[in-house]
Design a protein around this motif. Structure first.
Motif, PDB file in Angstrom:
ATOM      1  N   ASP A  39       8.291 -30.221  17.127  1.00 49.58           N
ATOM      2  CA  ASP A  39       7.012 -29.938  17.758  1.00 49.58           C
ATOM      3  C   ASP A  39       5.940 -29.775  16.692  1.00 49.58           C
ATOM      4  N   VAL A  40       4.897 -30.570  16.781  1.00 48.98           N
ATOM      5  CA  VAL A  40       3.814 -30.575  15.804  1.00 48.98           C
ATOM      6  C   VAL A  40       3.124 -29.218  15.723  1.00 48.98           C
ATOM      7  N   GLU A  41       2.898 -28.563  16.852  1.00 47.42           N
ATOM      8  CA  GLU A  41       2.192 -27.279  16.853  1.00 47.42           C
ATOM      9  C   GLU A  41       2.977 -26.200  16.119  1.00 47.42           C
ATOM     10  N   ASN A  42       4.297 -26.153  16.308  1.00 51.47           N
ATOM     11  CA  ASN A  42       5.110 -25.147  15.620  1.00 51.47           C
ATOM     12  C   ASN A  42       5.118 -25.337  14.114  1.00 51.47           C
ATOM     13  N   LEU A  43       4.983 -26.576  13.648  1.00 55.36           N
ATOM     14  CA  LEU A  43       4.947 -26.851  12.212  1.00 55.36           C
ATOM     15  C   LEU A  43       3.530 -26.749  11.644  1.00 55.36           C
ATOM     16  N   ARG A  44       2.566 -26.469  12.497  1.00 57.40           N
ATOM     17  CA  ARG A  44       1.156 -26.328  12.097  1.00 57.40           C
ATOM     18  C   ARG A  44       0.605 -27.585  11.427  1.00 57.40           C
ATOM     19  N   ILE A  45       0.996 -28.714  11.953  1.00 58.89           N
ATOM     20  CA  ILE A  45       0.485 -29.996  11.472  1.00 58.89           C
ATOM     21  C   ILE A  45      -0.636 -30.405  12.404  1.00 58.89           C
ATOM     22  N   PRO A  46      -1.804 -30.740  11.862  1.00 57.98           N
ATOM     23  CA  PRO A  46      -2.933 -31.110  12.718  1.00 57.98           C
ATOM     24  C   PRO A  46      -2.605 -32.293  13.624  1.00 57.98           C
ATOM     25  N   LYS A  47      -3.016 -32.177  14.883  1.00 56.65           N
ATOM     26  CA  LYS A  47      -2.830 -33.297  15.815  1.00 56.65           C
ATOM     27  C   LYS A  47      -3.605 -34.490  15.285  1.00 56.65           C
ATOM     28  N   GLY A  48      -3.046 -35.651  15.480  1.00 62.99           N
ATOM     29  CA  GLY A  48      -3.692 -36.870  15.017  1.00 62.99           C
ATOM     30  C   GLY A  48      -3.252 -37.294  13.622  1.00 62.99           C
TER      31      GLY A  48
END
Length: 138
Positions: A39-48
């Motif tokens: 999950d991108v949000e849990n890894l704190r990676i910006p969307k996009g």
């Protein structure tokens, strides 16, 4: 565009597309041996952010805190800066190393003194710059 990358962008997840050697460079198949997602949000990676993930095999990056079995998340659009950790294709073989530029010439450096630096004879292609690391604790 790779359909796995497109799907991961739509779902907001990052797919593990295969493995990368953190040791002596080796020819790797582009086909994934298994497909996980994070999950991108849990890894704190910006969307996009255009990312992909590879499972690490080997110990050449151990002094950078990267171990066998870790999953590295890489941005394939980011321009590498001196001392970034990168997935690279060096003279046709892939590896995970630190990107170093000295006197205007790039090379790859291991974070384990048992491994030599890698100076490209013909080509050095940066495939992605490390943006996150995932380690599963058992």
């Amino acid at each position: 565009m790779d359909p796995l990358l497109k799907l991961s962008e739509l779902l907001g997840s990052i797919s593990v597309l295969g493995a990368i050697q953190a040791g002596a460079p080796v020819s790797e198949s582009a086909r994934p041996d298994r497909l996980d997602s994070f999950d991108v949000e849990n890894l704190r990676i910006p969307k996009g952010m255009r990312t992909f993930a590879l499972k690490v095999r080997g110990d050449s990056m151990i002094n950078a805190g990267i171990h066998t079995g870790d999953v590295v998340i890489l941005d394939f659009e980011k321009e590498p800066k001196n001392r970034d950790i990168v997935a690279a294709l060096i003279d046709g073989d892939s590896t995970l190393k630190r990107y170093i530029v000295q006197r205007g010439r790039p090379f790859l450096k291991a974070e384990n003194p048992a491994y030599p630096s890698l100076i490209p004879a013909q080509e050095l292609v940066i495939q992605g710059v490390l943006v996150a690391l995932f380690r599963q604790v058992t």
